[in-house]
Structures are given as structure tokens and as C-alpha cells.
Design an enzyme around this catalytic site. Structure first.
Site, PDB file in Angstrom:
ATOM      1  NE  ARG A   1      11.759  14.161   6.015  1.00 54.34           N
ATOM      2  CZ  ARG A   1      12.580  13.424   5.280  1.00 54.34           C
ATOM      3  NH1 ARG A   1      12.426  12.118   5.225  1.00 54.34           N
ATOM      4  NH2 ARG A   1      13.578  13.976   4.615  1.00 54.34           N
TER       5      ARG A   1
ATOM      6  CG  ASP B   1      12.896   4.059   7.455  1.00 57.90           C
ATOM      7  OD1 ASP B   1      13.643   3.350   8.167  1.00 57.90           O
ATOM      8  OD2 ASP B   1      13.321   4.938   6.686  1.00 57.90           O
TER       9      ASP B   1
ATOM     10  CD  GLU C   1      12.883  10.494  12.097  1.00 56.51           C
ATOM     11  OE1 GLU C   1      12.002   9.714  11.742  1.00 56.51           O
ATOM     12  OE2 GLU C   1      13.837  10.819  11.370  1.00 56.51           O
TER      13      GLU C   1
ATOM     14  CG  HIS D   1      14.902   8.599   8.658  1.00 58.53           C
ATOM     15  ND1 HIS D   1      14.256   9.769   8.982  1.00 58.53           N
ATOM     16  CD2 HIS D   1      15.035   8.622   7.304  1.00 58.53           C
ATOM     17  CE1 HIS D   1      14.035  10.465   7.873  1.00 58.53           C
ATOM     18  NE2 HIS D   1      14.504   9.785   6.843  1.00 58.53           N
TER      19      HIS D   1
HETATM   20  P1  NAI Z   1       8.978  13.643  -4.995  1.00 65.80           P
HETATM   21  O1  NAI Z   1       9.026  15.127  -4.803  1.00 65.80           O
HETATM   22  O2  NAI Z   1       9.567  13.047  -6.221  1.00 65.80           O
HETATM   23  O3  NAI Z   1       7.453  13.135  -4.883  1.00 65.80           O
HETATM   24  C1  NAI Z   1       6.551  13.598  -3.927  1.00 65.80           C
HETATM   25  C2  NAI Z   1       5.157  13.475  -4.506  1.00 65.80           C
HETATM   26  O4  NAI Z   1       4.213  13.821  -3.489  1.00 65.80           O
HETATM   27  C3  NAI Z   1       4.903  14.404  -5.696  1.00 65.80           C
HETATM   28  O5  NAI Z   1       4.322  13.679  -6.763  1.00 65.80           O
HETATM   29  C4  NAI Z   1       3.930  15.449  -5.135  1.00 65.80           C
HETATM   30  O6  NAI Z   1       3.026  15.948  -6.115  1.00 65.80           O
HETATM   31  C5  NAI Z   1       3.212  14.641  -4.079  1.00 65.80           C
HETATM   32  N1  NAI Z   1       2.573  15.450  -3.034  1.00 65.80           N
HETATM   33  C6  NAI Z   1       2.949  16.640  -2.539  1.00 65.80           C
HETATM   34  N2  NAI Z   1       2.116  17.027  -1.555  1.00 65.80           N
HETATM   35  C7  NAI Z   1       1.178  16.055  -1.450  1.00 65.80           C
HETATM   36  C8  NAI Z   1       0.030  15.880  -0.645  1.00 65.80           C
HETATM   37  N3  NAI Z   1      -0.310  16.789   0.276  1.00 65.80           N
HETATM   38  N4  NAI Z   1      -0.711  14.771  -0.813  1.00 65.80           N
HETATM   39  C9  NAI Z   1      -0.364  13.838  -1.745  1.00 65.80           C
HETATM   40  N5  NAI Z   1       0.701  13.951  -2.561  1.00 65.80           N
HETATM   41  C10 NAI Z   1       1.459  15.049  -2.407  1.00 65.80           C
HETATM   42  O7  NAI Z   1       9.648  13.042  -3.675  1.00 65.80           O
HETATM   43  P2  NAI Z   1      10.320  11.606  -3.494  1.00 65.80           P
HETATM   44  O8  NAI Z   1      11.753  11.673  -3.885  1.00 65.80           O
HETATM   45  O9  NAI Z   1       9.453  10.572  -4.094  1.00 65.80           O
HETATM   46  O10 NAI Z   1      10.304  11.473  -1.897  1.00 65.80           O
HETATM   47  C11 NAI Z   1       9.079  11.369  -1.165  1.00 65.80           C
HETATM   48  C12 NAI Z   1       9.362  11.576   0.302  1.00 65.80           C
HETATM   49  O11 NAI Z   1      10.168  10.496   0.789  1.00 65.80           O
HETATM   50  C13 NAI Z   1      10.207  12.830   0.601  1.00 65.80           C
HETATM   51  O12 NAI Z   1       9.386  13.939   0.803  1.00 65.80           O
HETATM   52  C14 NAI Z   1      10.951  12.462   1.856  1.00 65.80           C
HETATM   53  O13 NAI Z   1      10.260  13.015   2.958  1.00 65.80           O
HETATM   54  C15 NAI Z   1      10.872  10.943   1.920  1.00 65.80           C
HETATM   55  N6  NAI Z   1      12.195  10.305   1.927  1.00 65.80           N
HETATM   56  C16 NAI Z   1      12.480   9.423   2.932  1.00 65.80           C
HETATM   57  C17 NAI Z   1      13.698   8.756   2.976  1.00 65.80           C
HETATM   58  C18 NAI Z   1      14.036   7.756   4.048  1.00 65.80           C
HETATM   59  O14 NAI Z   1      15.210   7.392   4.202  1.00 65.80           O
HETATM   60  N7  NAI Z   1      13.073   7.247   4.794  1.00 65.80           N
HETATM   61  C19 NAI Z   1      14.727   9.049   1.973  1.00 65.80           C
HETATM   62  C20 NAI Z   1      14.294   9.933   0.914  1.00 65.80           C
HETATM   63  C21 NAI Z   1      13.082  10.556   0.915  1.00 65.80           C
END
Ligand code: NAI
Length: 329
Positions: free
Chosen positions: A230, A254, A259, A291
Site C-alpha cells: 500500500r 506498484d 494514487e 497497482h
Molecule cells: P497477510 O495478512 O497474509 O500478511 C500480512 C503480514 O503482515 C502478516 O504476517 C502480519 O502479521 C504482518 N504485519 C501486520 N502488521 C505489520 C506491521 N506493522 N509490521 C510488519 N508486519 C506486519 O497479507 P497478504 O495477503 O500477504 O498481503 C499483504 C499486503 O499486500 C496487503 O495488506 C495488501 O495491502 C497488499 N496487496 C497488494 C496487492 C497489489 O495488487 N499491489 C494485491 C493484494 C494485496
């Protein structure tokens, strides 16, 4: 079941229309984004389907509730654009927690390789029959240290990809898990020691501007920053300062904090008002994609399937396993 579908793009229609027909859902597709001005389009519907740059603030939530709408189906994983505290008890918010971690992790690696091997430059040069290699020197990933912030679904896949390249992997996560070949360290150590930093944590108050004016001085000189998570995780002005001072060697973005009104739209005929983004894009060592990390056919199919499943489950049982609960915050 009638659902107002905001911020529709042609590729959404390709995947959602056939599944909706099968499930007996009637989508009203709107190209416009959901916000206070457009929320009235949802009148007469039973639910709303929104994406990453739709605005679901308190006023939008109140308007939806007043219309008798009880469900917001996000067709994405992140929910930072929804005022979850305000929605609690009034509007059920469901999401697609995982549609393809591979799509995003592979895009992160594609950006990294493009950047450090100057593929974007080579593509333009050779189309003009310019076969010079001047200013094209890259570096090996093998043996370099990558710092992964957030080792959830996407961060883990990215770690696996980096392992294949023979990289040393440091990680920081609020809730570390035991991952083979991954060394968990403090965020401070990760920022100091990594040659490449890739962000894969959600945007929360705690993680906002994780890369910012305060952290800039401790970054390893020449670090490559990748952000497919993000935009708000990075203070864009600090990033620009880091690029100009040469502390940051390259940035692969990305996502971008501001954005919302730009990405996903063709602004090529317009003057870009955002000076920071314009300056970042003008840099030879910054790559911006709009994105699009999620945008694979596999991910789009999974998004449509899960979203339709979420809506069916909610209307049939009043519950949905993919409901966003406040404990997720
Ligand atoms: P997830 O929920 O599986 O993993 C997120 C991880 O971040 C978890 O292990 C959590 O413990 C950790 N976390 C939470 N707060 C934190 C902090 N303050 N510092 C460090 N680690 C922390 O999520 P997933 O599916 O891996 O997605 C990650 C991010 O990717 C999403 O939040 C979303 O914003 C982004 N995303 C972007 C996309 C794109 O098209 N560019 C598409 C899909 C997701």
C-alpha cells in the site's frame, strides 16, 4: 440479489458476468468510484461491491445503511479504505483474503529484476536500434540481503522466490513464524542491513510511513525499495529525498500514497498535478506500475469466485467466513 458494483473495469466484466449469471446475482456495473457523491447509485440494491480506491468512510457507510444495505463485498484483500470502526454492527464487510499471493510476489520480483538489470531501458533502446550498453550495469541478486517486511501469504511467496535466487533473507513481522531460511530481525536491523527491501505488510496506523524521513538516514546506501503493498507505507516526499541524495539506489512502486484519483485511469492527455509523483516517474531509477500486481487471469478468476461466494453465503446464511472483523485491525 442486486449488487451495485463500483469502479468497474473491462476485465472485471470478463470474470464477474458469467459467474453472476450462474449464481443468480444481478450486478449493476458502475465505472465511477464509490464515494459520498456516488453512493446514491446503490439505492435499490441489496449490497455493494467495491475495490481498493473506493472511499468507504463514515458518511458513505451511513448512506448505505440508510438505504437498507447490509453488506459491502470488497473484491480485494486490503480494507484500509473502509472505516471499519464505523461499520461495526451496521454493515458487514467481507473481502477476498487470498486470491493469488503468487501474482503479487511475482510482480515484485519482476519489478526488481527490471529495475536492477535495466530491462525497461533496454526495451526502449533496442526499439530504436540503440545497442549501446553504457549506463546499463546491474548487479547480481545472488548473495545479496533482502529484507521482507510482512511475512504473510505474499511475503512468504516472495521469500521463496528470493531463496531461488540465492539471496540472504531477513524478515520483520509483528507476528513472526518459523520459516525455513528466513531470519527474523528487528525492523531497525532490517532497514540497516538490507540491500533490497520489499514491503508486504498491511497499511495500519502503525505501519504508515514505515519508510519516511526518520528511517531514511539508517537505510543502507544504494538500497532498492519495492512496494507492492500500500502506498501509505512510504512517505513519497522522503522517498524522493532519498533518491536525490543517492541513499536510495532504486525504487519499484506498484502503489503510491496519493494514487486514488490517478491509478487505473488514462491520464495521458492531462497535466499531472502531483509534483512528487511526476518527479519520481522522471527518475531513471524509479519504476512505477499502476497497482497492477494482482492483475493475472488466475487472480481475477479467484477474486470473482470468492466475491460471488461471499455474497451468496451472506444472503443464504447471514454469515461469511471472509468477514473482516475488528480483531483483524
Ligand atoms: P497477510 O495478512 O497474509 O500478511 C500480512 C503480514 O503482515 C502478516 O504476517 C502480519 O502479521 C504482518 N504485519 C501486520 N502488521 C505489520 C506491521 N506493522 N509490521 C510488519 N508486519 C506486519 O497479507 P497478504 O495477503 O500477504 O498481503 C499483504 C499486503 O499486500 C496487503 O495488506 C495488501 O495491502 C497488499 N496487496 C497488494 C496487492 C497489489 O495488487 N499491489 C494485491 C493484494 C494485496
Amino acid at each position: 440479489m442486486k449488487i451495485a458494483f463500483f469502479d468497474t473495469k473491462p476485465y472485471d466484466l470478463t470474470y464477474f458476468e458469467p459467474m453472476a449469471e450462474e449464481a443468480g446475482i444481478e450486478f449493476s456495473f458502475y465505472e465511477t468510484k464509490l464515494n459520498e457523491r456516488t453512493v446514491s447509485l446503490a439505492r435499490g440494491c441489496d449490497g455493494v461491491c467495491a475495490f481498493v480506491n473506493d472511499t468507504v468512510n463514515a458518511a458513505v457507510i451511513d448512506a448505505l445503511v440508510d438505504m437498507g444495505i447490509r453488506i459491502l463485498a470488497l473484491r480485494c484483500a486490503g480494507f484500509n479504505n473502509v472505516d471499519m470502526r464505523h461499520a461495526k454492527g451496521k454493515l458487514t464487510v467481507v473481502r477476498v483474503p487470498a486470491y493469488s499471493p503468487y501474482a503479487v510476489a511475482e510482480h515484485a520480483m519482476a519489478l526488481l529484476l527490471t529495475s536492477i538489470r535495466r530491462i525497461h531501458k533496454a526495451y526502449i533502446r533496442t526499439r530504436d536500434y540503440n545497442f549501446s550498453l553504457n549506463n546499463m550495469v546491474g548487479f547480481d541478486l545472488h548473495g545479496k540481503t533482502v529484507g521482507i517486511v510482512g511475512t504473510g501469504k505474499i511475503g512468504r511467496v516472495f521469500a521463496d522466490i528470493c531463496k531461488g535466487f540465492g539471496m540472504k533473507i531477513l524478515a520483520y513481522d509483528k507476528y513472526p513464524s518459523a520459516l525455513d531460511g528466513v531470519t527474523y530481525v528487528t525492523l531497525d536491523r532490517l532497514l540497516r542491513e538490507s540491500d533490497i527491501i520489499s514491503l508486504h505488510c498491511p497499511l495500519t496506523e502503525e505501519s504508515r510511513h514505515l519508510i519516511g524521513h526518520e528511517t531514511l538516514p539508517i537505510l543502507k546506501k544504494g538500497v532498492v525499495i519495492i512496494n507492492t503493498s500500500r502506498g501509505g507505507l512510504i512517505n513519497a516526499e522522503a522517498l524522493l529525498e532519498g533518491i536525490k541524495s543517492r541513499r536510495i539506489g532504486a525504487a519499484c512502486l506498484d502503489v503510491y500514497e496519493e494514487e486514488g484519483d490517478l491509478f487505473y485511469e488514462d491520464n495521458s492527455g492531462h497535466i499531472l498535478e502531483d509534483d512528487v509523483l511526476a518527479r519520481l516517474i522522471s527518475m531513471p531509477n524509479v519504476i512505477v506500475t499502476s497497482h497492477q500486481a494482482f492483475l493475472t487471469s488466475d487472480a481475477l478468476y479467484n477474486i470473482a469466485e470468492t466475491t460471488v461466494g461471499n455474497l451468496m453465503a451472506f444472503f443464504e446464511t447471514g454469515k461469511c467466513e471472509n468477514e473482516v472483523l475488528l480483531s483483524h485491525l
